[in-house]
Scaffold this active site. Structure first.
Site, PDB file in Angstrom:
ATOM      1  N   ILE A  30       0.798  -1.217  -0.118  1.00 49.54           N
ATOM      2  CA  ILE A  30       0.064  -0.220  -0.061  1.00 49.54           C
ATOM      3  C   ILE A  30       0.855   1.328   0.240  1.00 49.54           C
ATOM      4  O   ILE A  30       0.209   2.418  -0.045  1.00 49.54           O
ATOM      5  CB  ILE A  30      -0.974   0.079   1.241  1.00 49.54           C
ATOM      6  CG1 ILE A  30      -2.227   0.856   0.828  1.00 49.54           C
ATOM      7  CG2 ILE A  30      -0.291   0.446   2.399  1.00 49.54           C
ATOM      8  CD1 ILE A  30      -3.252   0.210  -0.204  1.00 49.54           C
ATOM      9  N   GLU A  88       7.916  -4.217  10.566  1.00 43.70           N
ATOM     10  CA  GLU A  88       6.674  -3.513  10.522  1.00 43.70           C
ATOM     11  C   GLU A  88       5.228  -4.501  10.803  1.00 43.70           C
ATOM     12  O   GLU A  88       4.598  -4.336  12.091  1.00 43.70           O
ATOM     13  CB  GLU A  88       5.996  -2.260   9.565  1.00 43.70           C
ATOM     14  CG  GLU A  88       4.953  -1.740   9.704  1.00 43.70           C
ATOM     15  CD  GLU A  88       4.757  -0.907   8.413  1.00 43.70           C
ATOM     16  OE1 GLU A  88       5.492  -0.667   7.493  1.00 43.70           O
ATOM     17  OE2 GLU A  88       3.441  -0.846   8.076  1.00 43.70           O
ATOM     18  N   HIS A  93       6.944 -12.226   4.943  1.00 43.68           N
ATOM     19  CA  HIS A  93       6.335 -11.835   3.877  1.00 43.68           C
ATOM     20  C   HIS A  93       7.775 -11.322   3.166  1.00 43.68           C
ATOM     21  O   HIS A  93       8.746 -10.936   3.470  1.00 43.68           O
ATOM     22  CB  HIS A  93       5.456 -10.424   3.848  1.00 43.68           C
ATOM     23  CG  HIS A  93       6.061  -9.379   4.609  1.00 43.68           C
ATOM     24  ND1 HIS A  93       5.710  -9.272   5.995  1.00 43.68           N
ATOM     25  CD2 HIS A  93       6.554  -8.312   4.503  1.00 43.68           C
ATOM     26  CE1 HIS A  93       6.348  -8.337   6.609  1.00 43.68           C
ATOM     27  NE2 HIS A  93       6.854  -7.658   5.531  1.00 43.68           N
ATOM     28  N   HIS A  95       9.179  -8.897  -0.047  1.00 44.81           N
ATOM     29  CA  HIS A  95       9.024  -7.772  -0.813  1.00 44.81           C
ATOM     30  C   HIS A  95       9.326  -8.185  -2.225  1.00 44.81           C
ATOM     31  O   HIS A  95      10.678  -8.347  -2.462  1.00 44.81           O
ATOM     32  CB  HIS A  95       9.395  -6.532  -0.300  1.00 44.81           C
ATOM     33  CG  HIS A  95       9.181  -6.030   1.094  1.00 44.81           C
ATOM     34  ND1 HIS A  95       8.139  -4.851   0.875  1.00 44.81           N
ATOM     35  CD2 HIS A  95       9.088  -6.526   2.361  1.00 44.81           C
ATOM     36  CE1 HIS A  95       8.133  -4.664   2.221  1.00 44.81           C
ATOM     37  NE2 HIS A  95       8.523  -5.534   3.140  1.00 44.81           N
TER      38      HIS A  95
HETATM   39  P1  5GP Z   1       7.927  -4.820   6.902  1.00 46.68           P
HETATM   40  O1  5GP Z   1       7.271  -5.563   7.763  1.00 46.68           O
HETATM   41  O2  5GP Z   1       8.439  -5.625   5.840  1.00 46.68           O
HETATM   42  O3  5GP Z   1       9.141  -3.803   7.445  1.00 46.68           O
HETATM   43  O4  5GP Z   1       6.949  -3.690   6.040  1.00 46.68           O
HETATM   44  C1  5GP Z   1       5.563  -4.045   5.731  1.00 46.68           C
HETATM   45  C2  5GP Z   1       5.262  -3.654   4.738  1.00 46.68           C
HETATM   46  O5  5GP Z   1       4.074  -3.632   4.367  1.00 46.68           O
HETATM   47  C3  5GP Z   1       5.160  -2.076   4.295  1.00 46.68           C
HETATM   48  O6  5GP Z   1       6.067  -1.852   3.158  1.00 46.68           O
HETATM   49  C4  5GP Z   1       3.913  -1.442   4.245  1.00 46.68           C
HETATM   50  O7  5GP Z   1       3.628  -0.514   3.444  1.00 46.68           O
HETATM   51  C5  5GP Z   1       3.204  -2.785   3.752  1.00 46.68           C
HETATM   52  N1  5GP Z   1       1.771  -2.536   4.631  1.00 46.68           N
HETATM   53  C6  5GP Z   1       1.604  -2.546   5.935  1.00 46.68           C
HETATM   54  N2  5GP Z   1       0.186  -2.675   6.139  1.00 46.68           N
HETATM   55  C7  5GP Z   1      -0.350  -2.914   5.012  1.00 46.68           C
HETATM   56  C8  5GP Z   1      -1.699  -2.885   4.481  1.00 46.68           C
HETATM   57  O8  5GP Z   1      -2.808  -2.879   5.125  1.00 46.68           O
HETATM   58  N3  5GP Z   1      -2.128  -3.264   3.212  1.00 46.68           N
HETATM   59  C9  5GP Z   1      -0.997  -3.308   2.404  1.00 46.68           C
HETATM   60  N4  5GP Z   1      -1.175  -3.535   1.072  1.00 46.68           N
HETATM   61  N5  5GP Z   1       0.376  -3.093   2.631  1.00 46.68           N
HETATM   62  C10 5GP Z   1       0.867  -2.831   3.995  1.00 46.68           C
END
Ligand code: 5GP
Length: 133
Positions: A30, A88, A93, A95
């Protein structure tokens, strides 16, 4: 409590879906670093990717490989880059980010602000390529 990504898989929170099978789900990030920035997740809830059972872990990368090939076809880019952070959202997951230069994969970069229509179009283009693989 279910993770935010499990709630996405269950349709409780909307997402721009790119691909899905019984065990895995892919959708657009998102807050994308680039058009086509996609997250690939196992439906199994596990925070840390390296704690996934071996078969789920291997299947996740196999599924991500196919999604990356679809992104390659649908989004103009030099290649698709891969990153695993999990800083986060505590649901494993991967990317997948379309790259034109090394700096495109810097998470400190300003994120793109896309319209609903742009997200829908990108997701649809990748989904179509995924189905034709
Ligand atoms: P990370 O956990 O890999 O550091 O980051 C989590 C990723 O998930 C971020 O790039 C953030 O933009 C994405 N993200 C977080 N919440 C949501 C959501 O509700 N929907 C989507 N589509 N992406 C999300």
């Amino acid at each position: 409590m279910a993770s935010i990504f499990t709630r996405i898989v269950n349709g409780e929170i909307p997402s721009y879906k790119v691909a899905e099978n019984e065990n895995y789900y892919a959708f657009l990030d998102i807050n994308p670093l680039a058009k086509g920035h996609t997250l690939v997740i196992p439906k199994m809830e596990e925070d840390y990717i390296f704690n996934l059972p071996a078969d789920v872990y291997a299947g996740l990368w196999e599924f991500a490989n196919k999604v990356a090939k679809a992104i390659d076809k649908a989004v103009p880019c030099k290649r698709v880059g891969v990153a695993v952070l999990g800083m986060e959202v505590p649901h494993a997951h991967i990317h997948l980010v379309p790259l034109n230069s090394e700096s495109d994969l810097q998470f400190s970069n300003q994120k793109l602000s896309l319209t609903k229509e742009e997200f829908e179009q990108i997701a649809s283009n990748i989904a179509q390529e995924f189905l034709s693989l």
